[in-house]
Design an enzyme around this catalytic site. Sequence first.
Site, PDB file in Angstrom:
ATOM      1  N   ASP A 211       0.825  -1.200   0.000  1.00 29.38           N
ATOM      2  CA  ASP A 211       0.000   0.000   0.000  1.00 29.38           C
ATOM      3  C   ASP A 211       0.869   1.264   0.000  1.00 29.38           C
ATOM      4  O   ASP A 211       1.991   1.266   0.508  1.00 29.38           O
ATOM      5  CB  ASP A 211      -0.901  -0.030   1.241  1.00 29.38           C
ATOM      6  N   HIS A 215       4.624   6.953  -0.952  1.00 37.00           N
ATOM      7  CA  HIS A 215       4.798   7.694   0.293  1.00 37.00           C
ATOM      8  C   HIS A 215       5.984   7.176   1.108  1.00 37.00           C
ATOM      9  O   HIS A 215       6.200   7.617   2.243  1.00 37.00           O
ATOM     10  CB  HIS A 215       3.512   7.626   1.120  1.00 37.00           C
ATOM     11  N   GLU A 240       1.335  -0.189  -4.970  1.00 33.38           N
ATOM     12  CA  GLU A 240       0.369   0.848  -5.322  1.00 33.38           C
ATOM     13  C   GLU A 240       1.096   2.191  -5.385  1.00 33.38           C
ATOM     14  O   GLU A 240       1.448   2.758  -4.356  1.00 33.38           O
ATOM     15  CB  GLU A 240      -0.751   0.923  -4.287  1.00 33.38           C
TER      16      GLU A 240
END
Length: 465
Positions: A211, A215, A240
């Site tokens: 996920d 980031h 992702e």
Amino acid sequence: MRRRLTVAVFMISVLLLILSPLASAVEPIGPTDLIYFIMTDRFNDAAPNEYYANKKDASGYHGGDLQGIIEKLDYINSLGFTAIWITPVVDNQPGGYHGYWAIDFYKVEEHLGNLDDLKRLVEEAHLRGMKVILDVVINHTGSLHPFVYDKPDWFHAKRLITDWNDQRQVEDGWLAGLPDFDQSNPQVMEYLIDMALWWIDQTGVDGFRLDTVKHVQKEYLTKFAYAIKARYPDFYLVGEVFDSRAGFIEGYSMTGIDGFLDFPMYYGISDTLAKDKGPEALERAVISGSLYSRRNLMGTFIDNHDVPRFVNRLDEPVRRLEQALAVAMTYTGIPVVYYGTEIALPGGNDPDNRRDMVFEENDVTETLRRLTKIRKQNAELVYGGIDLIGLGAYGFAYQRTYEGSSTVLLLNLGDEAREFSFVLPYASAFSSFEDLYDPSVKGTISNGSVTITTAPKSFYILKLK
């Protein structure tokens, strides 16, 4: 005596291997797979428990559980899927039905079941030749995780992301206000790697969907992927990177992550088929796909739990949905289908796009079954190169070719029946075709040029002969 002891030790070792979670391991996840994506809490409630659930609360637990997935493995398999991806199973804070607000990375969320249930899910999937992908988060925790208070130096300073063009802010900011791990702290990386390996060791799962990859700094993604691959070389990692730029996504391939969810293709499918913006968006997505170094390991999807359902914006959802599924099943990359797509389940923005699954088959269900079968039976749809075919404002097409076999996908995007004539990029000695979805379709090939009459908002999968 020593020989008997040696034999006994050997037999015990063999027995332990047979009984281990990995004993029934299937082939590694790869281009031939088809993935069915499940939000566990919203899929199937098969093991009622004392934990609170309220189906009327769109942002709360609805009761779906791991046992519910086990009981529907045969159904998923019947659709043609060879793997399942399930949302995070770790213990979450109240309201974390989706799994992304962790408070304990070493415990299964009690609403979903327990570790034995997860092990049994993997075992049952493997018995059917199916694979299991766990959703794993290494970017953040839930706001109530004990680490937030006990280990404040494990997190970046609290700061929301306000400038999405500032990559440092994207990597160090608190996404949606969630505490953001500081992977530059060696203790954090050690913890995240140990945690991930523990889940593989314990359950024998076949892959992770990572996920919020963009980031996390690439340096630490590389360390994470290397550690996983060092122990499990064939373990599949799909990331992702929520971004519309193929080049930006490809920049993460250097980390060792095998493939990524193909957001540019998602946007192309959505713009062309759900928003009726013409073929250009899809054509641009196909062209941008050439930037991927491992194109056949990318994940091709038409919607998911973070965006509105594909059918939600359509007046005639079935026709467009079937066209979108035809693209997904004939395109490069691994098809990933969100639960409920097979029945045209509607849904708007989060959490409306996470409605409870309804197990009532319809025409779309049968269409999907036929499309997965077509993909499995035609190697060019898995391994082949891809060449666009220009059809003007009302059509979209491409040709997939592999080891002498060739198939054309054609879409009529318009509201009227239309005749298309086009030259094949690779004509070879082809003189006829068969529509793999509807053998009654007629047309001709002459001197490398195809002519076919098509129905409104229809698709054709033409096997060249």
